[in-house]
Write a protein that holds these residues in place. Structure first.
Motif, PDB file in Angstrom:
ATOM      1  N   ARG A   1       0.771  -1.184  -0.081  1.00 37.87           N
ATOM      2  CA  ARG A   1      -0.174  -0.078   0.074  1.00 37.87           C
ATOM      3  C   ARG A   1       1.044   1.233  -0.205  1.00 37.87           C
ATOM      4  O   ARG A   1       0.423   2.386  -0.676  1.00 37.87           O
ATOM      5  CB  ARG A   1      -1.152   0.099   1.179  1.00 37.87           C
ATOM      6  N   THR A   2       1.919   1.082   0.803  1.00 37.49           N
ATOM      7  CA  THR A   2       2.836   2.221   0.732  1.00 37.49           C
ATOM      8  C   THR A   2       3.764   2.407  -0.641  1.00 37.49           C
ATOM      9  O   THR A   2       3.753   3.584  -1.030  1.00 37.49           O
ATOM     10  CB  THR A   2       3.897   1.991   1.791  1.00 37.49           C
ATOM     11  N   GLN A   3       4.124   1.253  -1.360  1.00 35.02           N
ATOM     12  CA  GLN A   3       4.258   1.441  -2.482  1.00 35.02           C
ATOM     13  C   GLN A   3       3.601   2.003  -3.590  1.00 35.02           C
ATOM     14  O   GLN A   3       3.892   2.787  -4.104  1.00 35.02           O
ATOM     15  CB  GLN A   3       4.981   0.099  -2.742  1.00 35.02           C
ATOM     16  N   VAL A   4       2.387   1.507  -3.438  1.00 29.93           N
ATOM     17  CA  VAL A   4       1.252   2.117  -4.411  1.00 29.93           C
ATOM     18  C   VAL A   4       1.157   3.770  -4.137  1.00 29.93           C
ATOM     19  O   VAL A   4       0.986   4.352  -5.125  1.00 29.93           O
ATOM     20  CB  VAL A   4      -0.127   1.596  -4.328  1.00 29.93           C
ATOM     21  N   SER A   5       1.170   4.317  -2.925  1.00 24.69           N
ATOM     22  CA  SER A   5       1.136   5.530  -2.778  1.00 24.69           C
ATOM     23  C   SER A   5       2.329   6.239  -2.785  1.00 24.69           C
ATOM     24  O   SER A   5       2.068   7.303  -3.734  1.00 24.69           O
ATOM     25  CB  SER A   5       1.018   5.575  -1.002  1.00 24.69           C
ATOM     26  N   ALA A   6       3.605   5.527  -3.149  1.00 21.05           N
ATOM     27  CA  ALA A   6       4.417   6.352  -3.627  1.00 21.05           C
ATOM     28  C   ALA A   6       4.504   6.525  -5.091  1.00 21.05           C
ATOM     29  O   ALA A   6       4.800   7.512  -5.759  1.00 21.05           O
ATOM     30  CB  ALA A   6       5.867   5.638  -3.376  1.00 21.05           C
ATOM     31  N   ALA A   7       4.025   5.444  -5.720  1.00 18.55           N
ATOM     32  CA  ALA A   7       3.899   5.456  -7.426  1.00 18.55           C
ATOM     33  C   ALA A   7       2.892   6.417  -7.684  1.00 18.55           C
ATOM     34  O   ALA A   7       3.025   7.197  -8.666  1.00 18.55           O
ATOM     35  CB  ALA A   7       3.566   4.136  -7.759  1.00 18.55           C
ATOM     36  N   ASN A   8       1.749   6.337  -6.952  1.00 14.66           N
ATOM     37  CA  ASN A   8       0.878   7.587  -7.360  1.00 14.66           C
ATOM     38  C   ASN A   8       1.465   8.858  -7.067  1.00 14.66           C
ATOM     39  O   ASN A   8       1.273   9.866  -7.856  1.00 14.66           O
ATOM     40  CB  ASN A   8      -0.367   7.631  -6.508  1.00 14.66           C
ATOM     41  N   GLU A   9       2.147   9.050  -6.081  1.00 15.24           N
ATOM     42  CA  GLU A   9       2.808  10.487  -5.659  1.00 15.24           C
ATOM     43  C   GLU A   9       4.005  10.865  -6.924  1.00 15.24           C
ATOM     44  O   GLU A   9       4.006  11.953  -7.416  1.00 15.24           O
ATOM     45  CB  GLU A   9       3.516  10.697  -4.555  1.00 15.24           C
ATOM     46  N   TYR A  10       4.504   9.874  -7.402  1.00 16.55           N
ATOM     47  CA  TYR A  10       5.208  10.027  -8.585  1.00 16.55           C
ATOM     48  C   TYR A  10       4.668  10.511  -9.745  1.00 16.55           C
ATOM     49  O   TYR A  10       5.053  11.510 -10.343  1.00 16.55           O
ATOM     50  CB  TYR A  10       6.381   8.609  -8.586  1.00 16.55           C
ATOM     51  N   PHE A  11       3.547   9.711 -10.114  1.00 19.45           N
ATOM     52  CA  PHE A  11       2.885  10.079 -11.116  1.00 19.45           C
ATOM     53  C   PHE A  11       2.314  11.489 -11.000  1.00 19.45           C
ATOM     54  O   PHE A  11       2.394  12.467 -11.928  1.00 19.45           O
ATOM     55  CB  PHE A  11       1.776   9.216 -11.283  1.00 19.45           C
ATOM     56  N   SER A  12       1.931  11.864  -9.906  1.00 17.04           N
ATOM     57  CA  SER A  12       1.318  13.245  -9.545  1.00 17.04           C
ATOM     58  C   SER A  12       2.509  14.320  -9.995  1.00 17.04           C
ATOM     59  O   SER A  12       2.320  15.538 -10.599  1.00 17.04           O
ATOM     60  CB  SER A  12       0.871  13.412  -8.278  1.00 17.04           C
ATOM     61  N   LEU A  13       3.713  13.863  -9.538  1.00 21.59           N
ATOM     62  CA  LEU A  13       4.806  14.869  -9.678  1.00 21.59           C
ATOM     63  C   LEU A  13       5.040  14.818 -11.041  1.00 21.59           C
ATOM     64  O   LEU A  13       5.560  15.944 -11.687  1.00 21.59           O
ATOM     65  CB  LEU A  13       6.065  14.297  -9.003  1.00 21.59           C
ATOM     66  N   THR A  14       5.188  13.745 -11.934  1.00 21.29           N
ATOM     67  CA  THR A  14       5.407  13.878 -13.275  1.00 21.29           C
ATOM     68  C   THR A  14       4.384  14.550 -13.914  1.00 21.29           C
ATOM     69  O   THR A  14       4.765  15.437 -15.119  1.00 21.29           O
ATOM     70  CB  THR A  14       5.582  12.416 -13.936  1.00 21.29           C
ATOM     71  N   THR A  15       3.246  14.672 -13.714  1.00 16.96           N
ATOM     72  CA  THR A  15       2.055  15.486 -14.384  1.00 16.96           C
ATOM     73  C   THR A  15       2.354  16.910 -13.763  1.00 16.96           C
ATOM     74  O   THR A  15       2.142  17.756 -15.028  1.00 16.96           O
ATOM     75  CB  THR A  15       0.936  14.993 -14.026  1.00 16.96           C
ATOM     76  N   THR A  16       2.606  17.349 -12.889  1.00 19.07           N
ATOM     77  CA  THR A  16       2.964  18.696 -12.439  1.00 19.07           C
ATOM     78  C   THR A  16       4.138  19.161 -13.230  1.00 19.07           C
ATOM     79  O   THR A  16       3.952  20.444 -13.689  1.00 19.07           O
ATOM     80  CB  THR A  16       2.959  18.946 -10.833  1.00 19.07           C
TER      81      THR A  16
END
Length: 328
Positions: free
Chosen positions: A137-152
């Protein structure tokens, strides 16, 4: 302006202004205009011996000196603040496209794939399996944050792209009408001056007014233009995005600790349907980002206010000299 060739805009500005004061077509047009006025009066002055209190050449020389001093200020601002950065227009477009294709789009599916691709909930049970499930779950959250950062980052790269488009297009569109009018300058003929009573140096007066206006406008834009605030906002948004990302501060979350001997194959009794435990939704589309769009066609468009020809310099293009009138 529709269908702007953004890749060519930097070269077009170089042609207009050059790297040196006398290197662009705007200066060449000015040389033509002042020569036109000089030749016109040279061919006519013999008609007015002693008709004025002061020599009209004094007016001409002073107007030329003032115009060229203003052009020097304008060109210095261009070379100091804008000349080098014109190359970033195609660079930002290229980097935005590269980031979208090679980073943002591939990572878009990773959170969903990471969670749904594992079979730990279906195939394993025991303490280590539970630890892995928690870490997942933590890894998925990290991947989601990474995707959010790439889109920003993609969005802000495109915002910077649009700011540069607006700035440099406004410079080009502000200069071209002045250049074209100076290029069209021509002295009045003998009979035309005879009918009008002779008015002279109107092209020099026009150039003086325009160069003074352009010098003030470009200086204001370099130090306090809307583009400065827009680029500051881009930087702030990127810094904020970096601050918001927390998952990677301590490195990628570990999936388990210790050995795996306390794991047994097979889903634990009463564990429920593993599909129902998936918390990550189907991957969403990337933001609507088009590096090729006209600045006015995007949600984050930017259009720098252009120079209003003839109104910014305090000069008057009709400051002509009539040698039949006394020159004060």
């Amino acid at each position: 302006m529709a269908d702007t060739d953004w890749d060519a805009l930097g070269s077009e500005l170089y042609t207009l202004l050059g790297m040196t004061k006398e290197g662009g077509t705007l200066w060449q047009a000015w040389e033509h205009a002042k020569t036109s006025d000089h030749d016109e009066f040279s061919n006519w002055q013999w008609n007015y011996p002693g008709a004025w209190g002061s020599d009209p050449w004094d007016y001409y020389n002073e107007a030329v000196a003032d115009a060229e001093a203003a052009y020097g200020r304008f060109h210095s601002t261009w070379t100091e603040h804008f000349y080098a950065d014109r190359s970033f227009i195609p660079a930002f477009k290229y980097k935005t496209e590269l980031w979208l294709d090679d980073v943002a789009e591939p990572i878009r599916n990773e959170p969903y794939t990471l969670e749904t691709g594992t079979r730990v909930r279906e195939s394993w049970n025991g303490p280590s399996a539970q630890k892995y499930d928690s870490a997942l779950r933590t890894q998925v959250s990290a991947a989601n944050e990474y995707f959010s950062l790439t889109t920003t980052l993609a969005t802000e790269l495109n915002n910077a792209n649009n700011v540069l488009k607006g700035v440099y297009l406004s410079i080009k569109q502000s200069i071209e009408p002045v250049r074209d009018k100076l290029n069209a300058a021509e002295g009045a003929g003998f009979w035309e001056n005879g009918i009008t009573g002779g008015t002279f140096f109107d092209n020099v007066a026009y150039g003086k007014a325009q160069f003074e206006g352009l010098a003030t406008w470009l200086s204001d834009m370099a130090s306090d233009g809307d583009w400065v605030r827009n680029m500051s906002r881009v930087r702030t948004n990127l810094e904020d995005a970096k601050t918001r990302v927390t998952s990677f501060r301590d490195g990628w979350p570990k999936s388990t600790t210790g050995d795996l001997t306390d794991m047994s194959n097979g889903r634990a009794e009463g564990a429920g349907d593993p599909a129902s435990q998936t918390s990550t939704s189907e991957p969403t589309d990337l933001p609507d980002i088009d590096p090729d769009a006209e600045a006015s066609e995007t949600e984050t468009d930017y259009e720098q206010e252009g120079y209003n020809e003839g109104l910014d310099g305090g000069g008057n293009e009709n400051d002509e000299v009539n040698p039949t009138e006394e020159q004060g």
